[in-house]
Every structure is written in C-alpha cells, then in structure tokens.
Scaffold this active site. Structure first.
Site, PDB file in Angstrom:
ATOM      1  N   LYS A  19      13.706  21.310 -65.426  1.00 32.19           N
ATOM      2  CA  LYS A  19      14.575  22.379 -64.907  1.00 32.19           C
ATOM      3  C   LYS A  19      13.784  23.638 -64.567  1.00 32.19           C
ATOM      4  CE  LYS A  19      18.883  20.716 -66.742  1.00 32.19           C
ATOM      5  NZ  LYS A  19      19.982  20.869 -67.689  1.00 32.19           N
ATOM      6  N   GLY A  20      13.947  24.102 -63.356  1.00 35.37           N
ATOM      7  CA  GLY A  20      13.260  25.316 -62.908  1.00 35.37           C
ATOM      8  C   GLY A  20      11.809  25.097 -62.527  1.00 35.37           C
ATOM      9  N   ASP A  78      19.831  31.833 -59.095  1.00 34.37           N
ATOM     10  CA  ASP A  78      19.117  30.570 -59.021  1.00 34.37           C
ATOM     11  C   ASP A  78      20.095  29.563 -58.393  1.00 34.37           C
ATOM     12  OD1 ASP A  78      17.222  28.487 -59.656  1.00 34.37           O
ATOM     13  OD2 ASP A  78      18.516  27.960 -61.345  1.00 34.37           O
ATOM     14  N   LEU A  79      19.595  28.434 -57.927  1.00 38.21           N
ATOM     15  CA  LEU A  79      20.483  27.462 -57.265  1.00 38.21           C
ATOM     16  C   LEU A  79      20.833  26.287 -58.183  1.00 38.21           C
ATOM     17  CD1 LEU A  79      21.818  26.340 -54.607  1.00 38.21           C
ATOM     18  CD2 LEU A  79      19.641  25.169 -54.215  1.00 38.21           C
ATOM     19  N   ASP A  80      19.809  25.454 -58.435  1.00 41.56           N
ATOM     20  CA  ASP A  80      20.040  24.218 -59.200  1.00 41.56           C
ATOM     21  C   ASP A  80      20.470  24.541 -60.627  1.00 41.56           C
ATOM     22  OD1 ASP A  80      19.191  22.464 -57.084  1.00 41.56           O
ATOM     23  OD2 ASP A  80      17.122  22.999 -57.527  1.00 41.56           O
ATOM     24  N   LYS A 102       8.049  29.664 -61.324  1.00 42.74           N
ATOM     25  CA  LYS A 102       8.605  30.246 -62.543  1.00 42.74           C
ATOM     26  C   LYS A 102       7.899  29.571 -63.734  1.00 42.74           C
ATOM     27  CE  LYS A 102      13.137  30.465 -60.285  1.00 42.74           C
ATOM     28  NZ  LYS A 102      14.502  29.924 -60.223  1.00 42.74           N
ATOM     29  N   GLU A 146      20.419  32.560 -64.242  1.00 42.35           N
ATOM     30  CA  GLU A 146      19.471  31.450 -64.413  1.00 42.35           C
ATOM     31  C   GLU A 146      19.944  30.443 -65.455  1.00 42.35           C
ATOM     32  OE1 GLU A 146      16.854  29.716 -63.946  1.00 42.35           O
ATOM     33  OE2 GLU A 146      15.838  30.754 -62.337  1.00 42.35           O
ATOM     34  N   ASP A 147      19.606  29.163 -65.241  1.00 48.49           N
ATOM     35  CA  ASP A 147      19.953  28.134 -66.241  1.00 48.49           C
ATOM     36  C   ASP A 147      18.711  27.558 -66.922  1.00 48.49           C
ATOM     37  OD1 ASP A 147      19.042  26.730 -63.889  1.00 48.49           O
ATOM     38  OD2 ASP A 147      19.770  24.909 -64.869  1.00 48.49           O
ATOM     39  N   ALA A 170      13.397  27.720 -57.005  1.00 49.56           N
ATOM     40  CA  ALA A 170      12.122  27.008 -56.852  1.00 49.56           C
ATOM     41  C   ALA A 170      12.221  25.898 -55.806  1.00 49.56           C
ATOM     42  CB  ALA A 170      11.715  26.394 -58.192  1.00 49.56           C
ATOM     43  N   SER A 171      13.441  25.572 -55.402  1.00 52.17           N
ATOM     44  CA  SER A 171      13.645  24.408 -54.525  1.00 52.17           C
ATOM     45  C   SER A 171      13.269  24.683 -53.075  1.00 52.17           C
ATOM     46  CB  SER A 171      15.110  23.979 -54.577  1.00 52.17           C
ATOM     47  OG  SER A 171      15.335  22.954 -53.636  1.00 52.17           O
ATOM     48  N   THR A 199      22.792  20.111 -59.321  1.00 53.31           N
ATOM     49  CA  THR A 199      21.897  19.169 -58.642  1.00 53.31           C
ATOM     50  C   THR A 199      20.888  18.537 -59.595  1.00 53.31           C
ATOM     51  OG1 THR A 199      20.973  21.233 -57.884  1.00 53.31           O
ATOM     52  CG2 THR A 199      21.913  19.817 -56.206  1.00 53.31           C
TER      53      THR A 199
HETATM   54  C1  BG6 Z   1      14.427  23.767 -59.217  1.00 52.33           C
HETATM   55  C2  BG6 Z   1      14.898  22.616 -60.076  1.00 52.33           C
HETATM   56  O1  BG6 Z   1      15.494  24.581 -58.851  1.00 52.33           O
HETATM   57  O2  BG6 Z   1      13.798  23.274 -58.021  1.00 52.33           O
HETATM   58  C3  BG6 Z   1      13.750  21.683 -60.381  1.00 52.33           C
HETATM   59  O3  BG6 Z   1      15.457  23.123 -61.278  1.00 52.33           O
HETATM   60  C4  BG6 Z   1      13.129  21.205 -59.078  1.00 52.33           C
HETATM   61  O4  BG6 Z   1      14.208  20.572 -61.137  1.00 52.33           O
HETATM   62  C5  BG6 Z   1      12.678  22.418 -58.249  1.00 52.33           C
HETATM   63  O5  BG6 Z   1      12.000  20.383 -59.349  1.00 52.33           O
HETATM   64  C6  BG6 Z   1      12.085  22.016 -56.897  1.00 52.33           C
HETATM   65  O6  BG6 Z   1      13.098  21.458 -56.111  1.00 52.33           O
HETATM   66  P1  BG6 Z   1      12.870  20.696 -54.737  1.00 52.33           P
HETATM   67  O7  BG6 Z   1      14.259  20.567 -54.171  1.00 52.33           O
HETATM   68  O8  BG6 Z   1      11.992  21.539 -53.879  1.00 52.33           O
HETATM   69  O9  BG6 Z   1      12.240  19.370 -55.059  1.00 52.33           O
HETATM   70 MG    MG Z   2      17.992  26.165 -62.159  1.00 54.54          MG
END
Ligand code: BG6
Ligand code: MG
Length: 223
Positions: A45-46, A9-11, A145, A169-170, A115-116, A17
C-alpha cells in the site's frame, strides 16, 4: 487565493483498488510458482510499482534480469488495467463524493497526491476527475512515499503553504510523507496502523461538516 488546500491519495482513499492490485500481483506470483497473501499485500500500500515487484520477487526468492523485471512490470500492469476497465462510479468509497462536493462549494483547491501512474484513467472511470484542480501522481515524482515529494509538488501547484495543506491517506508511508511535508495528516482506515496521523477516521462517513470547517483556515501546529 484560498489559504488552505486539500490533497487526496487515490488507492484506498477514493476507491478500493488495493483489491485489484492484489489480484494482479497474485496472478503474477502464481505464474512464477508461489503464493502471495492478502496480508503480504498490506506491504504494497502506497508503494511504487517498481518497489512492489522488488518485494514480490523477494517473497518468491526469485532473481531477475533487468529485461525480465521490466517485462513483469508491464505484465502486472496490463492485468491490473483489465480490472480497472470495469470500474464505475459505484466503486467510489462511501461519502468521498460528499466531502469533495463540500470542498468544491467552499471553493477550496483540491489536488490528487498518488503514487499510481494509472490515477487519471481511474478518476475518469469513476467520474470524479472534474473535482480535481491538479493531478500529481506516479508520473510526476522521482521519489516514492514516505518521501514528501508528491505532496510538496501538490502544495506548489495549489499555491498553498505546506502547513496549510490537509492530506487524506490510507497508507503508513503516505502519512509519513504528509508529516515529513509538515502537512495536516488524516489517516483513513485502522487507527492502530495509522497511529502517526494527526487525525484518524475509519472512513469518510465519520468526517462531518464541523470537522471540515475546522480544518479550513487552520494550520499544522508543531508536533
Ligand atoms: C499506490 C498503491 O497508490 O500506487 C500501490 O497503493 C501501487 O499499491 C502504487 O503499487 C503504484 O500504482 P500503479 O497504478 O502505478 O501501478
Ligand atoms: Mg493509498
């Protein structure tokens, strides 16, 4: 072909972030006339951007037309991107680079599973993009997710069976998604919150070579 694949996972796993997402959502909430706390931000988150705005508007008890909703999504993201713009490699969370480097040396395929929709520019900013064989992010999925879609697509790209995939994953929703995909789930953060994970660590400094070697060539046992 490698038997195993690793998915990050990223964030909150690679970079913190969540604090920038929080500031951008808080700015929007304040503009709309209500407060948004760090505790409430835990719920985000997520969770996809669209779902976050739905929750935010629920908190503020605000109803919006589709047009207004879309405009606020764009406004929040433009604000978020201003924080991202300033990121560099110093924001990589401790020992993430060490683990990526280890897997790369062992020729284990690596995918992002986030998810970002901003994943690629963030990985570029922190100079980690080259470690990833595949990027699966918010632009590739239709279901957020805890649906396992993002990780199943990653497994397909890695060419690895789900039970041989390891997911870092966090977020609770992320651990649930990994478990639903029948992958080995590793919770990074508070073990009380991420209690559904197969393994728990506070951060990557606690993950040693022996543990990684143990994961390589192991597979998820039935729960
Ligand atoms: C997830 C974050 O990785 O990405 C969420 O944990 C965030 O908080 C989601 O809403 C979507 O991110 P983005 O960058 O597309 O707005
Ligand atoms: Mg995350």
């Amino acid at each position: 072909m490698s038997k195993n694949g690793f998915i990050f996972d990223l964030d909150g796993v690679i970079v913190d972030t969540a604090k920038y997402h929080y500031l951008a959502w808080k700015n929007l909430a304040n503009e709309l006339g209500f407060e948004f706390t760090e505790q409430q931000n835990e719920l985000f988150k997520g969770v996809s951007r669209k779902r976050c705005l739905e929750i935010l508007l629920d908190i503020g008890e605000i109803e919006a037309s589709q047009e207004q909703f879309d405009a606020w999504m764009i406004e929040k993201n433009e604000d978020y991107l201003k924080y991202i713009e300033k990121m560099d490699a110093s924001e990589i969370l401790p020992d993430v680079s060490r683990v990526l480097e280890f897997l790369k040396k062992r020729q284990i395929p690596i995918s992002l599973g986030s998810a970002s929709k901003n994943a690629r520019p963030i990985l570029e900013k922190v100079e980690l993009l080259h470690y990833f064989d595949f990027i699966v992010d918010g632009n590739n999925v239709t279901k957020a997710k805890p649906d396992p879609e993002v990780f199943l697509i990653a497994a397909e790209k890695l060419g690895v069976h789900s039970k041989n995939c390891v997911v870092f994953e966090d977020a609770v929703a992320g651990i649930q998604a990994a478990n639903a995909a029948k992958m080995i789930s590793i919770g990074i953060g508070d073990s009380a919150i991420l209690s559904e994970a197969d393994y728990n660590f506070n951060d990557f400094t606690e993950i040693d070579v022996d543990f990684l070697e143990g994961l390589i060539n192991s597979n998820k046992m039935k729960r």
